[in-house]
Design a protein around this motif. Structure first.
Motif, PDB file in Angstrom:
ATOM      1  N   SER A 162      -6.232  13.001  74.220  1.00 53.27           N
ATOM      2  CA  SER A 162      -4.776  13.032  74.217  1.00 53.27           C
ATOM      3  C   SER A 162      -4.273  14.462  74.358  1.00 53.27           C
ATOM      4  O   SER A 162      -4.871  15.401  73.824  1.00 53.27           O
ATOM      5  CB  SER A 162      -4.236  12.429  72.917  1.00 53.27           C
ATOM      6  N   ARG A 163      -3.164  14.607  75.085  1.00 52.25           N
ATOM      7  CA  ARG A 163      -2.486  15.903  75.205  1.00 52.25           C
ATOM      8  C   ARG A 163      -0.989  15.664  75.053  1.00 52.25           C
ATOM      9  O   ARG A 163      -0.501  14.543  75.207  1.00 52.25           O
ATOM     10  CB  ARG A 163      -2.812  16.579  76.530  1.00 52.25           C
ATOM     11  N   ALA A 164      -0.267  16.724  74.761  1.00 52.83           N
ATOM     12  CA  ALA A 164       1.166  16.586  74.506  1.00 52.83           C
ATOM     13  C   ALA A 164       1.910  16.014  75.703  1.00 52.83           C
ATOM     14  O   ALA A 164       2.818  15.203  75.560  1.00 52.83           O
ATOM     15  CB  ALA A 164       1.766  17.934  74.113  1.00 52.83           C
ATOM     16  N   VAL A 165       1.530  16.448  76.906  1.00 55.67           N
ATOM     17  CA  VAL A 165       2.211  16.006  78.118  1.00 55.67           C
ATOM     18  C   VAL A 165       1.177  15.510  79.117  1.00 55.67           C
ATOM     19  O   VAL A 165       0.180  16.188  79.372  1.00 55.67           O
ATOM     20  CB  VAL A 165       3.040  17.137  78.758  1.00 55.67           C
ATOM     21  N   VAL A 166       1.428  14.341  79.701  1.00 56.75           N
ATOM     22  CA  VAL A 166       0.586  13.820  80.766  1.00 56.75           C
ATOM     23  C   VAL A 166       1.452  13.624  82.002  1.00 56.75           C
ATOM     24  O   VAL A 166       2.543  13.050  81.920  1.00 56.75           O
ATOM     25  CB  VAL A 166      -0.088  12.491  80.376  1.00 56.75           C
ATOM     26  N   VAL A 167       0.979  14.140  83.137  1.00 53.87           N
ATOM     27  CA  VAL A 167       1.676  14.002  84.414  1.00 53.87           C
ATOM     28  C   VAL A 167       0.805  13.138  85.316  1.00 53.87           C
ATOM     29  O   VAL A 167      -0.385  13.407  85.474  1.00 53.87           O
ATOM     30  CB  VAL A 167       1.922  15.374  85.074  1.00 53.87           C
ATOM     31  N   VAL A 168       1.388  12.089  85.889  1.00 52.31           N
ATOM     32  CA  VAL A 168       0.660  11.194  86.787  1.00 52.31           C
ATOM     33  C   VAL A 168       1.198  11.365  88.201  1.00 52.31           C
ATOM     34  O   VAL A 168       2.411  11.298  88.421  1.00 52.31           O
ATOM     35  CB  VAL A 168       0.797   9.726  86.358  1.00 52.31           C
ATOM     36  N   ALA A 169       0.313  11.590  89.163  1.00 53.63           N
ATOM     37  CA  ALA A 169       0.680  11.643  90.577  1.00 53.63           C
ATOM     38  C   ALA A 169       0.140  10.398  91.256  1.00 53.63           C
ATOM     39  O   ALA A 169      -1.075  10.234  91.402  1.00 53.63           O
ATOM     40  CB  ALA A 169       0.110  12.906  91.231  1.00 53.63           C
ATOM     41  N   LEU A 170       1.028   9.483  91.655  1.00 52.57           N
ATOM     42  CA  LEU A 170       0.619   8.282  92.378  1.00 52.57           C
ATOM     43  C   LEU A 170       0.501   8.650  93.854  1.00 52.57           C
ATOM     44  O   LEU A 170       1.372   8.352  94.677  1.00 52.57           O
ATOM     45  CB  LEU A 170       1.632   7.156  92.166  1.00 52.57           C
ATOM     46  N   ASN A 171      -0.584   9.353  94.174  1.00 54.77           N
ATOM     47  CA  ASN A 171      -0.749   9.946  95.505  1.00 54.77           C
ATOM     48  C   ASN A 171      -1.676   9.129  96.398  1.00 54.77           C
ATOM     49  O   ASN A 171      -2.448   9.672  97.179  1.00 54.77           O
ATOM     50  CB  ASN A 171      -1.256  11.387  95.385  1.00 54.77           C
ATOM     51  N   GLY A 172      -1.598   7.805  96.265  1.00 55.09           N
ATOM     52  CA  GLY A 172      -2.422   6.944  97.101  1.00 55.09           C
ATOM     53  C   GLY A 172      -3.393   6.137  96.266  1.00 55.09           C
ATOM     54  O   GLY A 172      -3.326   6.125  95.037  1.00 55.09           O
ATOM     55  N   GLY A 173      -4.302   5.462  96.956  1.00 54.94           N
ATOM     56  CA  GLY A 173      -5.265   4.624  96.267  1.00 54.94           C
ATOM     57  C   GLY A 173      -4.734   3.219  96.080  1.00 54.94           C
ATOM     58  O   GLY A 173      -3.558   2.931  96.325  1.00 54.94           O
ATOM     59  N   PRO A 174      -5.581   2.301  95.621  1.00 53.11           N
ATOM     60  CA  PRO A 174      -5.178   0.905  95.432  1.00 53.11           C
ATOM     61  C   PRO A 174      -4.231   0.745  94.253  1.00 53.11           C
ATOM     62  O   PRO A 174      -4.128   1.625  93.396  1.00 53.11           O
ATOM     63  CB  PRO A 174      -6.511   0.198  95.164  1.00 53.11           C
ATOM     64  N   GLU A 175      -3.550  -0.398  94.210  1.00 49.82           N
ATOM     65  CA  GLU A 175      -2.620  -0.659  93.107  1.00 49.82           C
ATOM     66  C   GLU A 175      -3.350  -0.660  91.766  1.00 49.82           C
ATOM     67  O   GLU A 175      -2.782  -0.270  90.740  1.00 49.82           O
ATOM     68  CB  GLU A 175      -1.916  -1.991  93.329  1.00 49.82           C
ATOM     69  N   ALA A 176      -4.615  -1.062  91.773  1.00 48.40           N
ATOM     70  CA  ALA A 176      -5.391  -1.061  90.526  1.00 48.40           C
ATOM     71  C   ALA A 176      -5.508   0.343  89.952  1.00 48.40           C
ATOM     72  O   ALA A 176      -5.539   0.520  88.725  1.00 48.40           O
ATOM     73  CB  ALA A 176      -6.779  -1.643  90.773  1.00 48.40           C
ATOM     74  N   ALA A 177      -5.564   1.361  90.834  1.00 51.74           N
ATOM     75  CA  ALA A 177      -5.640   2.744  90.355  1.00 51.74           C
ATOM     76  C   ALA A 177      -4.340   3.141  89.672  1.00 51.74           C
ATOM     77  O   ALA A 177      -4.351   3.875  88.674  1.00 51.74           O
ATOM     78  CB  ALA A 177      -5.942   3.688  91.516  1.00 51.74           C
ATOM     79  N   ASP A 178      -3.194   2.663  90.187  1.00 51.87           N
ATOM     80  CA  ASP A 178      -1.908   2.942  89.546  1.00 51.87           C
ATOM     81  C   ASP A 178      -1.870   2.342  88.149  1.00 51.87           C
ATOM     82  O   ASP A 178      -1.437   2.989  87.189  1.00 51.87           O
ATOM     83  CB  ASP A 178      -0.759   2.359  90.367  1.00 51.87           C
ATOM     84  N   VAL A 179      -2.327   1.094  88.036  1.00 52.58           N
ATOM     85  CA  VAL A 179      -2.327   0.417  86.741  1.00 52.58           C
ATOM     86  C   VAL A 179      -3.215   1.166  85.748  1.00 52.58           C
ATOM     87  O   VAL A 179      -2.834   1.414  84.601  1.00 52.58           O
ATOM     88  CB  VAL A 179      -2.797  -1.042  86.893  1.00 52.58           C
ATOM     89  N   THR A 180      -4.405   1.562  86.215  1.00 52.24           N
ATOM     90  CA  THR A 180      -5.330   2.306  85.348  1.00 52.24           C
ATOM     91  C   THR A 180      -4.731   3.631  84.926  1.00 52.24           C
ATOM     92  O   THR A 180      -4.746   3.994  83.741  1.00 52.24           O
ATOM     93  CB  THR A 180      -6.663   2.549  86.069  1.00 52.24           C
ATOM     94  N   ALA A 181      -4.194   4.385  85.904  1.00 55.39           N
ATOM     95  CA  ALA A 181      -3.651   5.715  85.617  1.00 55.39           C
ATOM     96  C   ALA A 181      -2.496   5.641  84.630  1.00 55.39           C
ATOM     97  O   ALA A 181      -2.425   6.434  83.674  1.00 55.39           O
ATOM     98  CB  ALA A 181      -3.199   6.388  86.910  1.00 55.39           C
ATOM     99  N   LEU A 182      -1.570   4.705  84.850  1.00 53.75           N
ATOM    100  CA  LEU A 182      -0.408   4.613  83.969  1.00 53.75           C
ATOM    101  C   LEU A 182      -0.792   4.116  82.579  1.00 53.75           C
ATOM    102  O   LEU A 182      -0.230   4.561  81.574  1.00 53.75           O
ATOM    103  CB  LEU A 182       0.643   3.699  84.591  1.00 53.75           C
ATOM    104  N   GLY A 183      -1.761   3.212  82.505  1.00 57.50           N
ATOM    105  CA  GLY A 183      -2.212   2.749  81.200  1.00 57.50           C
ATOM    106  C   GLY A 183      -2.857   3.861  80.392  1.00 57.50           C
ATOM    107  O   GLY A 183      -2.536   4.059  79.214  1.00 57.50           O
ATOM    108  N   VAL A 184      -3.756   4.619  81.042  1.00 58.68           N
ATOM    109  CA  VAL A 184      -4.414   5.732  80.351  1.00 58.68           C
ATOM    110  C   VAL A 184      -3.400   6.808  79.995  1.00 58.68           C
ATOM    111  O   VAL A 184      -3.402   7.348  78.886  1.00 58.68           O
ATOM    112  CB  VAL A 184      -5.533   6.328  81.231  1.00 58.68           C
ATOM    113  N   ALA A 185      -2.513   7.127  80.943  1.00 63.13           N
ATOM    114  CA  ALA A 185      -1.527   8.182  80.700  1.00 63.13           C
ATOM    115  C   ALA A 185      -0.633   7.837  79.520  1.00 63.13           C
ATOM    116  O   ALA A 185      -0.335   8.698  78.678  1.00 63.13           O
ATOM    117  CB  ALA A 185      -0.689   8.396  81.958  1.00 63.13           C
TER     118      ALA A 185
END
Length: 210
Positions: A162-185
């Motif tokens: 965990s960190r104080a601020v998380v920045v997610v860049a949805l810069n491509g990849g499958p929709e599953a990657a978006d779901v994973t990234a946003l869940g972890v973030a």
């Protein structure tokens, strides 16, 4: 409930440096609202063998020593905290530039580099690609040191602390990657979660219970 992109809240005179968009990338994006924080100390160098400069590495920032504000120093990030969520509209081609600009503004506002985690869903950030060229162990050693911005692909971001601020860049990849990234973030952000990407896609994922 779908989220509405926030209006920019940083005055023009307080803007940090802009990342130069790559050729063919789209219009500038709204700026994040990092909020006041103590000034960051100079970024430490890394011990060990001398390495070539990473493609996207930043120069150390010479800033004043941190001074507590009226409410005292910022509390450490915890996974249990509910972060503020901010959307920055961007195309897949422009999402990484938007994330870089957000990182620069956060650092200029007083966040320390170790406060920030950046997660990508498409091509890895050049810093991550460079550090991974020295091997997986060396790459994660940079994470464990906790003294610099850390960049991770969505597929391995669940290993990040965990960190104080998380920045997610949805810069491509499958929709599953978006779901994973946003869940972890969402689980790793202690105070602020900034998502750079298509607002409709972000809202559809966040609205699904991420």
């Amino acid at each position: 409930m779908p989220l509405i992109p926030e209006e920019p809240q940083i005055h023009e005179k307080a803007q940090g440096p802009r990342a130069t968009p790559a050729s063919g990338r789209t219009a500038p994006t709204p700026r994040p609202v990092p909020g006041p924080r103590p000034a960051a100390p100079p970024r430490p160098g890394r011990p060990g063998p001398v390495r070539p400069t990473p493609p996207a590495q930043r120069a150390p920032r010479d800033t004043a020593a941190a001074k507590p504000g009226p409410s005292g120093p910022a509390a450490p990030a915890t996974a249990a905290a509910t972060p503020q969520i901010q959307l920055i509209p961007a195309t897949p081609d422009g999402a990484l530039d938007a994330a870089e600009e957000a990182v620069d503004l956060l650092l200029d506002s007083g966040r320390t580099p170790g406060d920030l985690l950046v997660i990508t869903t498409g091509d890895p950030h050049p810093w991550a690609a460079h550090e991974l060229s020295f091997g997986d162990a060396a790459y994660w050693a940079q994470h464990d040191a906790g003294d610099d911005v850390f960049y991770a692909d969505a597929a391995v971001a669940d290993r990040a602390a965990s960190r104080a601020v998380v920045v997610v860049a949805l810069n491509g990849g499958p929709e599953a990657a978006d779901v994973t990234a946003l869940g972890v973030a969402h689980s790793r952000a202690g105070a602020l979660l900034i998502v750079c990407g298509d607002p409709q896609r972000i809202n559809s994922v966040l609205g699904a219970g991420v």
